[in-house]
Design a protein around this motif. Structure first.
Motif, PDB file in Angstrom:
ATOM      1  N   ILE A 222      -3.328  10.146  -8.033  1.00 12.37           N
ATOM      2  CA  ILE A 222      -3.330   8.749  -7.605  1.00 12.37           C
ATOM      3  C   ILE A 222      -2.142   8.053  -8.246  1.00 12.37           C
ATOM      4  CG2 ILE A 222      -4.622   6.595  -7.613  1.00 12.37           C
ATOM      5  CD1 ILE A 222      -7.158   8.400  -7.785  1.00 12.37           C
ATOM      6  N   LYS A 223      -1.310   7.434  -7.408  1.00 15.31           N
ATOM      7  CA  LYS A 223      -0.116   6.730  -7.896  1.00 15.31           C
ATOM      8  C   LYS A 223      -0.480   5.277  -8.210  1.00 15.31           C
ATOM      9  CE  LYS A 223       3.355   9.267  -5.236  1.00 15.31           C
ATOM     10  NZ  LYS A 223       4.559   9.106  -4.425  1.00 15.31           N
ATOM     11  N   LEU A 224      -0.263   4.873  -9.463  1.00 13.27           N
ATOM     12  CA  LEU A 224      -0.451   3.491  -9.893  1.00 13.27           C
ATOM     13  C   LEU A 224       0.879   2.960 -10.399  1.00 13.27           C
ATOM     14  CD1 LEU A 224      -3.749   3.732 -12.001  1.00 13.27           C
ATOM     15  CD2 LEU A 224      -3.534   3.307  -9.578  1.00 13.27           C
ATOM     16  N   ILE A 225       1.002   1.644 -10.482  1.00 16.56           N
ATOM     17  CA  ILE A 225       2.205   1.026 -11.037  1.00 16.56           C
ATOM     18  C   ILE A 225       1.764   0.027 -12.104  1.00 16.56           C
ATOM     19  CG2 ILE A 225       2.347  -0.809  -9.315  1.00 16.56           C
ATOM     20  CD1 ILE A 225       5.453  -0.250  -9.398  1.00 16.56           C
TER      21      ILE A 225
ATOM     22  N   ASP B 181      -9.223  17.138   0.705  1.00 13.84           N
ATOM     23  CA  ASP B 181      -7.944  17.561   0.136  1.00 13.84           C
ATOM     24  C   ASP B 181      -6.864  16.535   0.494  1.00 13.84           C
ATOM     25  OD1 ASP B 181      -9.040  19.835  -0.906  1.00 13.84           O
ATOM     26  OD2 ASP B 181      -8.457  21.122   0.780  1.00 13.84           O
ATOM     27  N   PHE B 182      -6.150  16.080  -0.511  1.00 13.96           N
ATOM     28  CA  PHE B 182      -5.024  15.185  -0.301  1.00 13.96           C
ATOM     29  C   PHE B 182      -3.992  15.505  -1.368  1.00 13.96           C
ATOM     30  CE2 PHE B 182      -8.159  13.014  -2.904  1.00 13.96           C
ATOM     31  CZ  PHE B 182      -7.431  12.586  -3.993  1.00 13.96           C
ATOM     32  N   THR B 183      -2.733  15.251  -1.048  1.00 12.87           N
ATOM     33  CA  THR B 183      -1.670  15.467  -2.020  1.00 12.87           C
ATOM     34  C   THR B 183      -1.633  14.316  -3.005  1.00 12.87           C
ATOM     35  OG1 THR B 183      -0.392  16.610  -0.326  1.00 12.87           O
ATOM     36  CG2 THR B 183       0.793  15.929  -2.309  1.00 12.87           C
ATOM     37  N   TYR B 184      -1.689  13.083  -2.472  1.00 12.71           N
ATOM     38  CA  TYR B 184      -1.722  11.908  -3.340  1.00 12.71           C
ATOM     39  C   TYR B 184      -2.315  10.724  -2.601  1.00 12.71           C
ATOM     40  CZ  TYR B 184       2.472  10.278  -0.885  1.00 12.71           C
ATOM     41  OH  TYR B 184       3.363   9.875   0.068  1.00 12.71           O
ATOM     42  N   ILE B 185      -2.740   9.759  -3.394  1.00 13.06           N
ATOM     43  CA  ILE B 185      -3.154   8.450  -2.897  1.00 13.06           C
ATOM     44  C   ILE B 185      -2.243   7.445  -3.585  1.00 13.06           C
ATOM     45  CG2 ILE B 185      -4.971   6.703  -2.890  1.00 13.06           C
ATOM     46  CD1 ILE B 185      -7.016   8.967  -2.865  1.00 13.06           C
TER      47      ILE B 185
ATOM     48  N   VAL C 114      -1.604   3.572  -4.385  1.00  8.62           N
ATOM     49  CA  VAL C 114      -2.171   2.209  -4.407  1.00  8.62           C
ATOM     50  C   VAL C 114      -1.256   1.272  -5.196  1.00  8.62           C
ATOM     51  CG1 VAL C 114      -4.568   2.902  -4.057  1.00  8.62           C
ATOM     52  CG2 VAL C 114      -3.640   2.806  -6.369  1.00  8.62           C
ATOM     53  N   ARG C 115       0.042   1.521  -5.125  1.00  4.91           N
ATOM     54  CA  ARG C 115       0.990   0.701  -5.882  1.00  4.91           C
ATOM     55  C   ARG C 115       1.237  -0.662  -5.252  1.00  4.91           C
ATOM     56  NH1 ARG C 115       5.904   4.741  -6.248  1.00  4.91           N
ATOM     57  NH2 ARG C 115       5.209   5.024  -4.122  1.00  4.91           N
ATOM     58  N   ILE C 116       1.015  -0.793  -3.957  1.00  3.70           N
ATOM     59  CA  ILE C 116       1.281  -2.051  -3.253  1.00  3.70           C
ATOM     60  C   ILE C 116      -0.032  -2.762  -3.003  1.00  3.70           C
ATOM     61  CG2 ILE C 116       2.232  -3.096  -1.166  1.00  3.70           C
ATOM     62  CD1 ILE C 116       4.074  -0.624  -0.976  1.00  3.70           C
ATOM     63  N   GLU C 117      -0.081  -4.033  -3.374  1.00 10.07           N
ATOM     64  CA  GLU C 117      -1.295  -4.819  -3.213  1.00 10.07           C
ATOM     65  C   GLU C 117      -1.677  -4.947  -1.753  1.00 10.07           C
ATOM     66  OE1 GLU C 117      -2.976  -9.251  -4.301  1.00 10.07           O
ATOM     67  OE2 GLU C 117      -1.080  -8.589  -5.126  1.00 10.07           O
ATOM     68  N   GLY C 118      -2.931  -4.682  -1.456  1.00  5.93           N
ATOM     69  CA  GLY C 118      -3.444  -4.833  -0.100  1.00  5.93           C
ATOM     70  C   GLY C 118      -3.179  -3.637   0.798  1.00  5.93           C
ATOM     71  N   LYS C 119      -2.528  -2.615   0.279  1.00  4.93           N
ATOM     72  CA  LYS C 119      -2.218  -1.428   1.083  1.00  4.93           C
ATOM     73  C   LYS C 119      -2.515  -0.170   0.269  1.00  4.93           C
ATOM     74  CE  LYS C 119       1.456  -3.780   3.472  1.00  4.93           C
ATOM     75  NZ  LYS C 119       1.546  -3.851   4.835  1.00  4.93           N
ATOM     76  N   ALA C 120      -2.918   0.873   0.959  1.00  2.00           N
ATOM     77  CA  ALA C 120      -3.143   2.167   0.308  1.00  2.00           C
ATOM     78  C   ALA C 120      -2.681   3.251   1.276  1.00  2.00           C
ATOM     79  CB  ALA C 120      -4.611   2.343  -0.053  1.00  2.00           C
ATOM     80  N   TYR C 121      -2.072   4.267   0.739  1.00  2.39           N
ATOM     81  CA  TYR C 121      -1.553   5.369   1.547  1.00  2.39           C
ATOM     82  C   TYR C 121      -2.090   6.676   0.977  1.00  2.39           C
ATOM     83  CZ  TYR C 121       1.766   1.701   2.748  1.00  2.39           C
ATOM     84  OH  TYR C 121       2.329   0.517   3.125  1.00  2.39           O
ATOM     85  N   TRP C 122      -2.179   7.668   1.834  1.00  2.00           N
ATOM     86  CA  TRP C 122      -2.549   8.995   1.361  1.00  2.00           C
ATOM     87  C   TRP C 122      -1.792  10.036   2.159  1.00  2.00           C
ATOM     88  CZ3 TRP C 122      -5.064  12.591   4.493  1.00  2.00           C
ATOM     89  CH2 TRP C 122      -5.531  12.096   5.705  1.00  2.00           C
ATOM     90  N   LYS C 123      -1.620  11.160   1.537  1.00  2.00           N
ATOM     91  CA  LYS C 123      -0.941  12.276   2.194  1.00  2.00           C
ATOM     92  C   LYS C 123      -1.722  13.520   1.918  1.00  2.00           C
ATOM     93  CE  LYS C 123       3.366  14.775   2.364  1.00  2.00           C
ATOM     94  NZ  LYS C 123       4.669  14.968   1.829  1.00  2.00           N
TER      95      LYS C 123
END
Length: 188
Positions: A144-147, A173-177, A179-188
């Motif tokens: 999980i990517k955080l900032i 299974d996911f490579t990453y999630i 959540v560094r941008i407020e209001g948006k989340a991505y996963w791969k």
């Protein structure tokens, strides 16, 4: 027409004022002046008193301002218990150059993950990144990517929502999630 002594053109007799009546009128006017002056001073004293009382109230009830650089400040210091890997420093010097701010952020995020019943395994600071931290959680293959510019509580809650969403979609299974941008989340 002739004008008579003590009379006006309209033929009304003017009243002659005696010296004692003039003195009484003068005393009455002076008394009124003193009363107006006293009322004006009392009004100013009352206004100043209310202003001082308001300032004292604000000072007494104002929230305490703390200096973040004060080491004696009673704040919680989060110390990470998980492994921290700084990829940039390890590649160059073979050591760890993690700043105290980064350590505290990792410790606080670790505590937030644990509150939501996740078990963090390690935190990685990727090479070429200054403010990003990748968290690996037990039971999940990806990270999980955080900032550190966002509060940990908000970022961890976003990560929790994304993990629950993916689980609800049957995606394990996911490579990453991200959540560094407020209001948006991505996963791969």
């Amino acid at each position: 027409m002739s004008i008579k002594s003590g009379r006006t053109i309209g033929e009304k007799r003017e009243k002659l004022e005696t010296a004692s009546e003039r003195a009484a009128a003068h005393r009455k006017n002076e008394k009124k002046k003193r009363l107006r002056l006293g009322a004006t001073i009392a009004g100013f004293v009352l206004a100043i008193g209310l202003i001082i009382a308001g300032v004292v109230f604000l000072v007494v009830n104002a929230p305490a301002v703390t200096d973040e650089s004060d080491p004696n400040q009673n704040s919680i210091v989060y110390t990470p218990t998980i492994e921290i890997v700084d990829e940039a420093t390890v590649a160059v010097t073979g050591g760890s150059g993690v700043t105290s701010r980064m350590k505290e952020y990792i410790g606080q995020a670790e505590a937030d993950f644990r509150e939501l019943n996740y078990t963090p395994v390690k935190a990685v600071i990727p090479a070429g990144s200054v403010r990003e931290v990748d968290f690996y959680l037990e039971g999940h293959k990806g990270f999980i990517k955080l900032i550190i510019d966002r509060p940990t509580g908000v970022s961890v809650e976003d990560a929790d929502r994304m993990l629950r969403y993916l689980a609800g979609q049957g995606i394990t299974d996911f490579t990453y999630i991200d959540v560094r941008i407020e209001g948006k989340a991505y996963w791969k």
